[in-house]
Scaffold this motif. Structure first.
Motif, mmCIF file in Angstrom:
data_model
loop_
_atom_site.group_PDB
_atom_site.id
_atom_site.type_symbol
_atom_site.label_atom_id
_atom_site.label_comp_id
_atom_site.label_asym_id
_atom_site.label_seq_id
_atom_site.Cartn_x
_atom_site.Cartn_y
_atom_site.Cartn_z
ATOM 1 N N ILE A 16 -2.526 -4.844 3.230
ATOM 2 C CA ILE A 16 -3.063 -6.454 2.965
ATOM 3 C C ILE A 16 -2.400 -7.462 3.708
ATOM 4 O O ILE A 16 -1.005 -7.489 3.513
ATOM 5 N N THR A 17 -3.093 -8.441 4.209
ATOM 6 C CA THR A 17 -2.043 -9.721 4.717
ATOM 7 C C THR A 17 -1.524 -10.457 3.716
ATOM 8 O O THR A 17 -2.410 -10.478 2.512
ATOM 9 N N LEU A 18 -0.747 -11.400 4.036
ATOM 10 C CA LEU A 18 -0.419 -12.074 2.891
ATOM 11 C C LEU A 18 -1.359 -13.455 2.420
ATOM 12 O O LEU A 18 -1.483 -13.291 1.161
ATOM 13 N N GLU A 19 -2.489 -13.918 3.318
ATOM 14 C CA GLU A 19 -3.395 -14.593 2.787
ATOM 15 C C GLU A 19 -4.360 -13.890 2.103
ATOM 16 O O GLU A 19 -4.824 -14.448 1.084
ATOM 17 N N ASP A 20 -4.692 -12.835 2.270
ATOM 18 C CA ASP A 20 -5.540 -12.158 1.618
ATOM 19 C C ASP A 20 -5.171 -11.706 0.085
ATOM 20 O O ASP A 20 -5.969 -11.889 -0.765
ATOM 21 N N LEU A 21 -3.774 -11.357 0.160
ATOM 22 C CA LEU A 21 -3.186 -11.040 -1.146
ATOM 23 C C LEU A 21 -3.196 -12.445 -2.151
ATOM 24 O O LEU A 21 -3.358 -12.306 -3.252
ATOM 25 N N VAL A 22 -2.726 -13.508 -1.570
ATOM 26 C CA VAL A 22 -2.803 -14.854 -2.085
ATOM 27 C C VAL A 22 -4.139 -14.955 -2.922
ATOM 28 O O VAL A 22 -4.486 -15.364 -3.963
ATOM 29 N N LYS A 23 -5.294 -14.842 -1.849
ATOM 30 C CA LYS A 23 -6.657 -15.375 -2.527
ATOM 31 C C LYS A 23 -6.978 -14.126 -3.578
ATOM 32 O O LYS A 23 -7.323 -14.555 -4.579
ATOM 33 N N LYS A 24 -6.563 -12.891 -3.307
ATOM 34 C CA LYS A 24 -6.686 -11.806 -4.315
ATOM 35 C C LYS A 24 -6.291 -12.180 -5.707
ATOM 36 O O LYS A 24 -6.876 -12.251 -6.711
ATOM 37 N N ARG A 25 -4.939 -12.588 -5.675
ATOM 38 C CA ARG A 25 -4.255 -12.936 -6.963
ATOM 39 C C ARG A 25 -4.706 -14.206 -7.566
ATOM 40 O O ARG A 25 -4.275 -14.308 -8.815
ATOM 41 N N THR A 26 -5.216 -15.284 -6.840
ATOM 42 C CA THR A 26 -5.179 -16.511 -7.366
ATOM 43 C C THR A 26 -6.943 -16.629 -7.511
ATOM 44 O O THR A 26 -7.173 -17.663 -8.033
ATOM 45 N N GLY A 27 -7.783 -15.786 -7.126
ATOM 46 C CA GLY A 27 -9.322 -15.868 -7.064
ATOM 47 C C GLY A 27 -9.645 -15.926 -8.516
ATOM 48 O O GLY A 27 -9.144 -15.202 -9.415
ATOM 49 N N GLY A 28 -10.480 -16.927 -8.940
ATOM 50 C CA GLY A 28 -11.026 -17.090 -10.073
ATOM 51 C C GLY A 28 -10.105 -17.813 -11.186
ATOM 52 O O GLY A 28 -10.569 -18.129 -12.504
ATOM 53 N N MET A 29 -8.922 -18.173 -10.686
ATOM 54 C CA MET A 29 -8.035 -19.078 -11.557
ATOM 55 C C MET A 29 -8.887 -20.394 -11.900
ATOM 56 O O MET A 29 -9.287 -21.040 -11.335
ATOM 57 N N MET A 30 -8.632 -20.540 -13.552
ATOM 58 C CA MET A 30 -9.315 -21.727 -13.919
ATOM 59 C C MET A 30 -8.404 -22.778 -13.929
ATOM 60 O O MET A 30 -8.676 -24.022 -13.670
ATOM 61 N N GLN A 31 -7.006 -22.595 -13.971
ATOM 62 C CA GLN A 31 -5.868 -23.688 -13.941
ATOM 63 C C GLN A 31 -5.295 -23.921 -12.419
ATOM 64 O O GLN A 31 -4.709 -22.860 -12.231
ATOM 65 N N PRO A 32 -5.413 -25.082 -11.955
ATOM 66 C CA PRO A 32 -4.822 -25.207 -10.461
ATOM 67 C C PRO A 32 -3.281 -24.723 -10.677
ATOM 68 O O PRO A 32 -2.728 -24.428 -9.689
ATOM 69 N N GLN A 33 -2.739 -25.259 -11.582
ATOM 70 C CA GLN A 33 -1.381 -25.316 -11.665
ATOM 71 C C GLN A 33 -0.770 -23.837 -11.656
ATOM 72 O O GLN A 33 0.233 -23.343 -10.969
#
Length: 920
Positions: free
Chosen positions: A542-559
């Protein structure tokens, strides 16, 4: 064979052939031992996570091992209907359309769930196929299937008729968002910042007051008593008196109970039996009234003073505190950390609530289940888990089995207009059973059964019970249950109870409790920590960008999302590479120790991908020297020492490897097969075959070719349960060369050690030879002598055995150690200045004259020493700095210490080389 191993090019085609072959099914040979594994049914809504991948690897390895070993083997697959989880998925889909389940009605909503299940419910089973798992897919079960539903109904009716299922009003975990009772497993308690409120409770006779402390002041409206410890002298005089409960005016007693902790808060505890599990138990002991003050929406009900009715519990909390303060009854508010229970699906704070529910009277079922483990009929692996089991089973409480949902097995109970309960298969059965005429109106119970109720029947319901089927006879009990420690209570114990009750047999003979897969720092993997690895990403990359999207997707808190993105970019700057199924499976096997937590390090997967490549390249070498060669026929085979040695080593491996698989030590099994394949077979034996294949006699070549193909083919069969794809791919080329007929490796016999191939002499002789060669290679490394430069070797103190071994194996020694001559010195001969290696009592001497430039070598060593000693001083200074040691993370300090130890060893080695060269 292709030059490099490319998993993605072969895995899908191989799996399709496996599945189409029908070899995943039991052999049906009842003359052989039967072996069965039950797949813990994953939620139909789920997708594969690391825990699944780990356990499925183990289950598949066991299944393949026993299938190859000739057992009549079944791995029973299936999925769980997952009541709450599935209902929520479909409700969210409806909500997105602006609808609720109530708009559809129960029947159409359940139809909608079935439609979703048929369309989207197979994600996890398709992912299981990616892992190379080999269950009998033709028997795939679903807990809501008609035959399993029949078994659920049969069990419910039977237990109810025996008086072991009853309806009662007790405290349950209530989810005020989902409006259902939930099990303890569906409640996640985490530490949160809260408060401790200290409130004055005046005595009814006006003679004083008590100060009570609570974290939930809104529940005071349902208080039935105030409790103190009977030995607490501060309050001895108050026991038996009454409190006038603020805001309500109700009189409640002051009671004594040893449950109260005198040191907690003020030592006075408000008791709310209808809204706290511990208070409920105390209420039962003291016969206190149960006053419910909350609705199912967690709003204040009509039992509360009018000012609070209809308020949300947390709004009511603020008003109650404000009103107490106005009355001068609020003493203080202290910050307080507390464990807050939240629903794992809704994230709503769970409320203990008194509701009418269905229960199983568990104690009569628990007694034979306890005895099954105590007698050894069922064994835990590791054995210490039986203590956890006993502790829970011996203190077991009745089990709440009803859920206020629409998706699930609807409870087969009907009510008449007077509320009388009738239990039966359907309404017609109830009317016939109880002689009820059509004039009596009946309505079915709205609730469904807890998902764990149907799961508890999995071992025998999947085998056709209540019918007496051949599968029920053959595969109950199963061989082993592979599961995690977190569901010993919720599933394992209940399966034992139910299977003993309804079949008279135990569900399985052994319970292998696996560790929990954590990240490389040993932290539990969770979305909120941003450390989750998807096993499918290890297969495909998996590419870095897709991995970042997968791990942060649906996060309610931007921080939180920003923090997780930062750590992901630091940890995986290039994303995650594609490693293939076999490398991941072998990693899981190698990590399957007896530890409770297992740290998953991606570098291990990379290392085992290299292992796949090593096996691939070694196999290419074997095929290069055996394809299109006649070496199987005739008796003209002469085995070299190396041939006899590798065959003997393999017999040792087979015995050890089988023992590890039989005792669930997959880590030790992986270690043993890795060591043999990488070091003994590829590292030594393949090199030892070269002198024979290039310069040996025809009989020697035939013997070596036969040994090469037979040892590789046996190694592939040994490896197959752990690494199915690569072994299948190579075996398709190797099997026919070994004279084996068959369409797949997966049904070839699992190797058994052959005593005729054991050879202690060959083992000893070749170990001596390895020590000889390694000794010379070490001298080359220490003296910076090129590996390709032929050397002259002198030997001193040679025994008769040494002389025999040298004479027998001179060709091997010269070829692998790259030697020009081997000369044995007599006892009185003086050797020139030489570098020395010792093998037993024999000295191996390499004269240095002409081999190295003494001055240049000393200069090189001196420069290297200066650099290493400078780095060593810097690291030592850092570790001597108290400020650094006190502030740096533990893992950083550990790395610095390891670095220092390594540099100290390097300095010692360089000084040793320096002294050797100076003496020349």
């Amino acid at each position: 064979m292709e030059k490099t191993y490319n998993p993605s090019a072969i895995e899908q085609d191989i799996y399709q052939k496996w599945e189409e072959s029908g070899h995943f099914k039991p052999s049906g040979d009842t003359t052989k031992d039967s072996y069965c594994i039950l797949l813990p049914p994953p939620n139909v809504t789920g997708s594969l996570h690391m825990g699944h991948a780990f356990q499925h690897t183990i289950m598949d390895a066991l299944t393949r091992y026993h299938r190859m070993d000739g057992d009549n083997t079944l791995w029973q697959p299936g999925t769980d209907h997952a009541g709450i989880a599935t209902q929520m998925v479909v409700e969210r889909m409806l909500n997105a359309e602006g609808k609720t389940r109530h708009d559809l009605g129960r029947e159409d909503f359940v139809k909608k769930i079935w439609e979703w299940k048929e369309k989207s419910g197979g994600t996890i089973t398709s992912q299981m196929r990616r892992l190379g798992t080999s269950p009998d897919w033709s028997r795939e079960a679903f807990t809501m299937d008609e035959d399993l539903s029949k078994a659920v109904q049969e069990v419910f009716i039977s237990l109810h008729d025996e008086g072991l299922i009853y309806r009662g009003k007790r405290l349950v975990n209530w989810d005020p968002v989902l409006h259902t009772a939930v099990s303890d497993l569906e409640v996640v308690s985490t530490e949160e910042d809260g408060h401790m409120w200290h409130m004055r409770y005046p005595l009814a006779d006006g003679s004083g007051e008590l100060v009570v402390a609570t974290t939930r002041p809104e529940t005071m409206l349902g208080d039935s008593a105030v409790a103190v410890h009977p030995d607490d002298e501060r309050y001895a005089a108050f026991i038996g008196k009454e409190i006038k409960l603020p805001l309500t005016g109700r009189l409640i007693p002051i009671i004594a109970d040893t449950y109260v902790e005198p040191d907690f808060g003020t030592g006075c505890v408000k008791i709310t039996p209808a809204h706290d599990f511990n208070d409920y138990e105390m209420g039962q002991r003291h016969n206190l009234p149960l006053i419910t003050i909350l609705t199912k929406n967690a709003e204040m009900n009509d039992e509360c003073p009018e000012a609070y009715r209809g308020l949300d519990r947390f709004v009511a909390r603020k008003k109650i505190i404000s009103d107490l303060d106005a009355l001068g009854l609020l003493v203080e508010i202290k910050p307080h950390k507390l464990m807050v229970p939240r629903g794992d699906r809704s994230n709503s704070v769970i409320e203990p609530l008194l509701t009418d529910q269905w229960y199983v009277k568990v104690k009569p079922l628990a007694e034979p289940a306890i005895e099954a483990v105590r007698s050894g009929e069922i064994k835990f692996v590791p054995s210490n888990w039986d203590k956890t089991y006993y502790n829970w089973m011996e203190n077991i409480q009745d089990w709440c089995i009803s859920r206020q949902l629409w998706w699930g097995h609807r409870i087969p109970a009907w009510y008449d207009e007077d509320g009388k309960i009738y239990v039966g298969q359907d309404e017609a059965d109830v009317r016939q059973k109880h002689s009820l005429g059509d004039e009596i109106k009946l309505r079915q119970d709205e609730d469904v059964l807890d998902t764990w109720f149907s799961s508890a029947l999995w071992p025998f319901a999947t085998m056709g019970w209540p019918e007496k089927t051949p599968e029920l006879e053959t595969f109950v009990p199963s061989g082993v249950l592979v599961t995690g420690f977190d569901i010993i209570f919720f599933w394992v114990a209940r399966m034992i109870m139910m299977t003993k009750k309804f079949t008279g047999k135990v569900p399985f003979k052994e319970i292998y409790i696996t560790g929990l897969i954590c990240d490389e720092q040993g932290n539990k993997m969770s979305k909120s920590k941003g450390n989750v690895i998807d096993p499918i990403d290890l297969l495909d990359g998996i590419t870095l960008e897709d991995l970042v999207k997968k791990r942060t997707g649906g996060m309610m808190q931007p921080q939180m999302a920003a923090k997780i993105e930062k750590s992901t970019r630091e940890q995986f700057p290039d994303g995650i590479d594609s490693y293939g199924t076999d490398a991941m499976r072998f990693t899981f096997a190698a990590l399957a120790s007896a530890n409770r937590e297992i740290s998953f390090d991606l570098s291990r997967v990379e290392g085992y991908r290299n292992f796949c490549n090593k096996l691939w390249n070694g196999s290419r070498y074997v095929l290069m020297h055996t394809e299109d060669q006649d070496f199987l026929t005739g008796d003209d085979h002469e085995l070299s020492l190396a041939d006899r040695w590798i065959l003997a080593k393999q017999q040792e491996l087979i015995t050890v490897y089988r023992g590890h698989l039989d005792t669930y030590r997959f880590d030790l099994a992986a270690q043993a097969i890795y060591e043999f394949t990488w070091n003994q077979f590829c590292g030594w034996y393949l090199e030892l075959t070269k002198p024979i294949l290039f310069k040996g006699t025809e009989a020697q070549k035939r013997g070596t070719r036969k040994t090469l193909i037979e040892v590789l083919e046996t190694t592939l069969r040994l490896l197959h349960p752990l690494m199915p794809y690569i072994t299948e791919e190579i075996w398709q080329r190797v099997g026919p060369l070994a004279g084996i007929d068959g369409d797949t490796i997966m049904v070839q016999p699992f190797p058994i050690a052959n005593p005729a191939l054991e050879d202690a002499n060959a083992l000893n002789d070749l170990e001596w030879m390895k020590d000889f060669i390694v000794g010379i290679r070490n001298i080359r490394g220490e003296m910076d002598i090129s590996p390709s430069k032929p050397l002259n070797v002198l030997l001193k103190n040679t025994s008769d055995e040494d002389k025999r071994r040298i004479n027998d194996n001179e060709a091997f020694l010269k070829a692998l150690a790259k030697l020009e001559t081997i000369t044995q010195l007599s006892d009185d001969e003086q050797a020139p200045a030489s570098a020395t290696a010792i093998v037993g009592t024999m000295e191996i001497l390499i004269p240095m004259a002409g081999l190295i430039d003494k001055d240049a070598e000393l200069t090189r060593i001196a420069k290297a020493l200066v650099k290493v000693e400078k780095d060593l001083a810097r690291t030592s200074g850092k570790l001597s700095n108290e400020r650094f040691v006190s502030k740096a993370p533990a893992d950083v300090i550990e790395k610095e210490r390891a670095k220092m130890t390594e540099m100290e060893a390097t300095v010692a080695k360089l000084k040793e080389q320096q002294a050797t060269i100076e003496a020349l």
